[in-house]
Write an enzyme that holds these catalytic residues in place. Structure first.
Site, PDB file in Angstrom:
ATOM      1  N   LYS A 233      -2.940   8.482  10.873  1.00  0.00           N
ATOM      2  CA  LYS A 233      -1.639   8.587  11.713  1.00  0.00           C
ATOM      3  C   LYS A 233      -2.181   9.274  13.196  1.00  0.00           C
ATOM      4  O   LYS A 233      -2.454  10.051  12.867  1.00  0.00           O
ATOM      5  CB  LYS A 233      -0.032   8.616  11.476  1.00  0.00           C
ATOM      6  CG  LYS A 233       0.179   7.588   9.957  1.00  0.00           C
ATOM      7  CD  LYS A 233       0.602   6.250  10.795  1.00  0.00           C
ATOM      8  CE  LYS A 233       0.647   5.358   9.297  1.00  0.00           C
ATOM      9  NZ  LYS A 233       1.766   5.377   8.720  1.00  0.00           N
ATOM     10  N   ARG A 274       0.415   5.923   0.058  1.00  0.00           N
ATOM     11  CA  ARG A 274      -0.495   5.060   0.234  1.00  0.00           C
ATOM     12  C   ARG A 274      -1.694   5.487   1.387  1.00  0.00           C
ATOM     13  O   ARG A 274      -1.373   5.864   2.607  1.00  0.00           O
ATOM     14  CB  ARG A 274      -0.101   3.534   1.268  1.00  0.00           C
ATOM     15  CG  ARG A 274      -0.147   2.780   1.884  1.00  0.00           C
ATOM     16  CD  ARG A 274       0.696   1.757   2.748  1.00  0.00           C
ATOM     17  NE  ARG A 274       0.277   0.507   2.879  1.00  0.00           N
ATOM     18  CZ  ARG A 274      -0.401   0.038   4.225  1.00  0.00           C
ATOM     19  NH1 ARG A 274       0.088   1.030   5.029  1.00  0.00           N
ATOM     20  NH2 ARG A 274      -0.705  -0.826   4.510  1.00  0.00           N
TER      21      ARG A 274
END
Length: 297
Positions: A233, A274
Site C-alpha cells: 500500500k 490479504r
C-alpha cells in the site's frame, strides 16, 4: 498484543476455522491496470498457474479480482467485462484444484452470483455492500462467506477527499463497519458468514493508516473476525520515501515494509491477511502466531 477469539467462518459449502492460526489470502489480479503489479497475467493459464503456486506456498484462500480499485479508478469497465476476466480463471482453478477455496473480489452483485455459481465460496466487497443495491440480498441468497470492507468514498474521489486527522480515522471506521455489519445481518446474511476489513488505503491517507493499524484491537470489539490488507500500500511507500529520494518508494521496494505491517496487523488482532507474496507471508505468520500462543513467564 491482542488475543484472538476463535470463529468458524461460515462459507458457501463449508466452514473455515479462524483465530488459532492466521489465514493467508493470496491476491490474484486479472486486470491490466492493478496499482501493485500491473496486472501482468496475460492469459487464463498464467492466472491458474499463479493460483496453484499460491496454494502450494500455503495460501488458504485465493482472491480473484477483475477490476482495479487503485486510486482514481473504479467504474471503468462493464460488469460483463469483469465477468469475462474472472469467470474463466475461477473455472480453470477449480478444474485443476477442485477443493480450492476461492474468493471473488467484486462490488457487483451480478459478478458475485456468477463467480459463486462457478465455485467461489466468498464475496469480498470493497464497498461494504454500498455500491450495488442488489449485493446484500444476493449474498444472503447465496449464503456465501462475506468480507465487508470499509471504503471512504470511491477511488475516483480519494485524491480530493479532505484528510482525516489521525484521531478521526479509527472512530469513523469502527462506526461505519458496525453499521455495515448490522445492515448485512438485517438483509439476511448470517453473522457467522461476515469478516470485517478496515480498508487500509481506501480513502485513508498516509499516516491515518498507522492509527488504524494501531487501533485494530478496538475493531476486534465489533465481535467479527478481521481481515487486514496492507500489501504494497501507498502509505508504506510514503514512510520509506526518504530512502529513495522520492515522494513515495516504488511498489517493488515495499515488500519488507509489507511483511512488517502485516505482522503488526496479526499481533493487533487480524485473523486473516490479504497479500501478494504468499511464501514470505506464511513465514511471518508462523512467527506472529507463535508469539501470540506463547505464555508469559
Amino acid at each position: 498484543m491482542q488475543a484472538r477469539a476463535h470463529f468458524a467462518w461460515k462459507l458457501r459449502t463449508r466452514s473455515l476455522a479462524l483465530g488459532a492460526v492466521t489465514r493467508v489470502m493470496g491476491i490474484l489480479n486479472v486486470t491490466p491496470d492493478s496499482f501493485s503489479d500491473g496486472g501482468g497475467l496475460r492469459s487464463v493459464d498464467e492466472a491458474v498457474e499463479a493460483a496453484r503456486r499460491m496454494f502450494e506456498e500455503g495460501a488458504t484462500i485465493v482472491d480473484v479480482g477483475g477490476e482495479s480499485t487503485r486510486p482514481g479508478a473504479g467504474g471503468t469497465i462493464s460488469t460483463q467485462q469483469e465477468i469475462d476476466r474472472v469467470l474463466p480463471v475461477i473455472e480453470g482453478i477449480r478444474r485443476e484444484k477442485p477443493d480450492a477455496l476461492l474468493s471473488i473480489d467484486t462490488y457487483h452483485a451480478v459478478t458475485a452470483r456468477v463467480a459463486v455459481a462457478a465455485g467461489a465460496e466468498i464475496v469480498n466487497d470493497v464497498s461494504g455492500l454500498l455500491w450495488d443495491d442488489a449485493m446484500a440480498v444476493t449474498c444472503a441468497e447465496l449464503q456465501c462467506g462475506l468480507v465487508l470492507m470499509h471504503a471512504r468514498g470511491r477511488p475516483a474521489e480519494w485524491k480530493s477527499l479532505p484528510r482525516l486527522r489521525p484521531d478521526e480515522v479509527l472512530p469513523l471506521v469502527k462506526g461505519e463497519l458496525a453499521k455495515r455489519c448490522a445492515a448485512a445481518i438485517q438483509a439476511g446474511i448470517a453473522s457467522e458468514s461476515i469478516v470485517l476489513d478496515p480498508g487500509f488505503g481506501f480513502g485513508k491517507m498516509q499516516d491515518a493508516n498507522y492509527s488504524l493499524l494501531r487501533g485494530l484491537p478496538e475493531l476486534v470489539e465489533l465481535g467479527q473476525p478481521l481481515l487486514a490488507g496492507v500489501s504494497r500500500k501507498s502509505f508504506l511507500g510514503h514512510t520509506l520515501a526518504s530512502l529513495y529520494g522520492a515522494a513515495n518508494a516504488p511498489v517493488s521496494a515495499r515488500e519488507h515494509a509489507t511483511l512488517a505491517a502485516t505482522t503488526i496487523a496479526i499481533l493487533m488482532g487480524a485473523s486473516l491477511v490479504r497479500v501478494h507474496k504468499v511464501r514470505e507471508t506464511i513465514e511471518a505468520t508462523m512467527i506472529a502466531d507463535a508469539a501470540l500462543a506463547a505464555k508469559p513467564d
